[in-house]
Design an enzyme around this catalytic site. Structure first.
Site, PDB file in Angstrom:
ATOM      1  N   CYS A  70       3.830  25.340  61.748  1.00 57.98           N
ATOM      2  CA  CYS A  70       4.134  26.762  61.565  1.00 57.98           C
ATOM      3  C   CYS A  70       3.889  27.176  60.109  1.00 57.98           C
ATOM      4  O   CYS A  70       4.467  26.594  59.189  1.00 57.98           O
ATOM      5  CB  CYS A  70       5.585  27.044  61.940  1.00 57.98           C
ATOM      6  SG  CYS A  70       6.099  28.752  61.611  1.00 57.98           S
ATOM      7  N   HIS A 116      13.297  27.774  61.781  1.00 55.51           N
ATOM      8  CA  HIS A 116      12.240  28.101  62.741  1.00 55.51           C
ATOM      9  C   HIS A 116      12.797  28.466  64.111  1.00 55.51           C
ATOM     10  O   HIS A 116      12.208  29.282  64.834  1.00 55.51           O
ATOM     11  CB  HIS A 116      11.289  26.906  62.879  1.00 55.51           C
ATOM     12  CG  HIS A 116      10.156  27.138  63.834  1.00 55.51           C
ATOM     13  ND1 HIS A 116       8.976  27.749  63.463  1.00 55.51           N
ATOM     14  CD2 HIS A 116      10.030  26.840  65.169  1.00 55.51           C
ATOM     15  CE1 HIS A 116       8.175  27.822  64.519  1.00 55.51           C
ATOM     16  NE2 HIS A 116       8.789  27.286  65.558  1.00 55.51           N
ATOM     17  N   ASN A 156       8.341  42.407  65.849  1.00 63.89           N
ATOM     18  CA  ASN A 156       7.939  42.096  67.219  1.00 63.89           C
ATOM     19  C   ASN A 156       8.597  40.769  67.575  1.00 63.89           C
ATOM     20  O   ASN A 156       8.441  39.796  66.849  1.00 63.89           O
ATOM     21  CB  ASN A 156       6.427  41.935  67.333  1.00 63.89           C
ATOM     22  CG  ASN A 156       5.683  43.218  67.004  1.00 63.89           C
ATOM     23  OD1 ASN A 156       6.188  44.309  67.230  1.00 63.89           O
ATOM     24  ND2 ASN A 156       4.487  43.095  66.466  1.00 63.89           N
ATOM     25  N   HIS A 169      10.383  36.496  62.222  1.00 63.81           N
ATOM     26  CA  HIS A 169       9.759  37.257  61.150  1.00 63.81           C
ATOM     27  C   HIS A 169       9.450  38.673  61.628  1.00 63.81           C
ATOM     28  O   HIS A 169       9.458  38.962  62.824  1.00 63.81           O
ATOM     29  CB  HIS A 169       8.456  36.586  60.694  1.00 63.81           C
ATOM     30  CG  HIS A 169       7.328  36.717  61.661  1.00 63.81           C
ATOM     31  ND1 HIS A 169       7.282  36.026  62.859  1.00 63.81           N
ATOM     32  CD2 HIS A 169       6.197  37.490  61.636  1.00 63.81           C
ATOM     33  CE1 HIS A 169       6.181  36.337  63.515  1.00 63.81           C
ATOM     34  NE2 HIS A 169       5.508  37.233  62.803  1.00 63.81           N
TER      35      HIS A 169
END
Length: 353
Positions: A70, A116, A156, A169
């Site tokens: 990531c 994460h 989103n 995020h």
């Protein structure tokens, strides 16, 4: 809040926002990156009067990488990411694959946490307040760029929405024009002001909703409600009770209370469809007044606009999504499967204990 600005290996800006004032951010980006080259172009549609961005370079952007690759996680050992440091609270950086760049505006990524596997709803109130402060600071900074006319902070969440990176995020788009949605609001605002001899449409809508049956959450400083003409199956608008044009206008009382209200709202969204359901996909969008000139909206000033957040999901019921088909996509006429009054009732039912 402590703010530290630095540069990535390809010259893009990265800004750390830390809870502790004694945090030192001096990690260097050691990746062998070349300068980012973008091909963003804004084109205006002569028939509709709106603008679109052409950004062909985005075809090569990172797409659903495994968790251990990531790019939004902190750098660890030999695994180097977009964030050079080994930890962070909140970080903002220029998007490597921006839809808008240079004279066409700017795009930034906002990482809410280094965890994460978390979501915004998992943040503490202190962390959520730090994100609010970062949004506010970026709005201020971007508004001073000569090419920027409107700043849009949004999140989103969920693969169904089209998210390609699972890390919690959001993004910030700094547009070189006033967006179509905002222009529609400003036209309605101007027409109402003219028809009523100076009354504010946002104030009138808020008063109607406060007196009605679609309020979901209310506090001293904020109110969340499902609007009378909601477009989406579950859609909530969150307003500060004192009208301000943008995030910079919020006073300390509203800033202090925001994390409590917003986190509760997000947690209710995850309960809408019952236990055992996957997390609810959503879009959370801040609407702020443009920083450009408003002459075309006769009689309207920035102070007439009302900052608010719109939160909605494309899931209409368990296991089913709301698709934008012929009427919505072809004619921009939405058909809502869930009555707004029922949506508000459901969101009140799932209040956390």
């Amino acid at each position: 809040m402590k703010k530290t600005s630095t540069r990535l290996a390809d010259g893009r800006e990265l800004v750390y926002y830390d809870l502790r004032d004694d945090t030192v951010r001096d990690a260097v980006d050691h990746r062998p990156l070349e300068r980012t080259v973008t091909t963003s172009e804004v084109r205006r549609d002569q028939l509709l009067g709106d603008s679109i961005a052409v950004a062909s370079h985005r075809q090569g952007r990172t797409y659903h990488p495994p968790a251990d690759q990531c790019p939004l996680c902190p750098s660890q050992g030999e695994r180097l990411s977009e964030i050079p440091d080994s930890s962070y609270d909140v970080v903002v950086f220029e998007n490597r694959f921006p839809s808008l760049a240079g004279d066409s505006g700017r795009c930034e990524v906002v990482c809410f946490t280094s965890d994460h596997d978390a979501s915004f709803a998992d943040l503490s109130e202190e962390q959520a307040r730090l994100v609010l402060d970062a949004w506010t600071d970026r709005t201020s900074e971007l508004s001073h760029l000569p090419s920027v006319e409107q700043v849009f902070c949004f999140e989103n969440r969920g693969a169904e929405i089209g998210v390609t990176l699972g890390h919690p995020h959001g993004q910030i788009y700094a547009y070189p024009f006033t967006t179509p949605r905002t222009a529609l609001m400003l036209r309605s605002l101007a027409a109402h002001k003219d028809a009523t001899g100076g009354d504010n449409l946002f104030d009138a809508v808020l008063a109607e909703e406060l007196a009605g049956e679609r309020v979901v959450l209310e506090s001293e400083e904020w109110v969340a409600f499902v609007p009378y003409a909601a477009h989406w199956p579950y859609e909530v608008h969150l307003y500060p009770k004192r009208r301000v044009p943008d995030l910079l206008g919020l006073d300390e009382a509203a800033r202090t209370e925001f994390p409590q209200v917003y986190l509760e709202l997000l947690r209710r969204f995850d309960r809408i469809f019952g236990e055992g359901e996957p997390p609810t996909p959503y879009i959370a969008a801040w609407h702020q007044a443009p920083f450009g000139q408003l002459e075309e909206f006769e009689g309207v000033t920035r102070d007439d606009f009302a900052l608010h957040l719109e939160l909605f999901t494309i899931r209409r019921t368990s296991g089913k999504l709301k698709f934008l088909a012929g009427s919505e996509s072809g004619m921009n006429v939405f058909i809502n499967d869930v009555p707004p009054e029922r949506a508000a009732e459901r969101l009140r039912e799932v209040a956390s204990s």
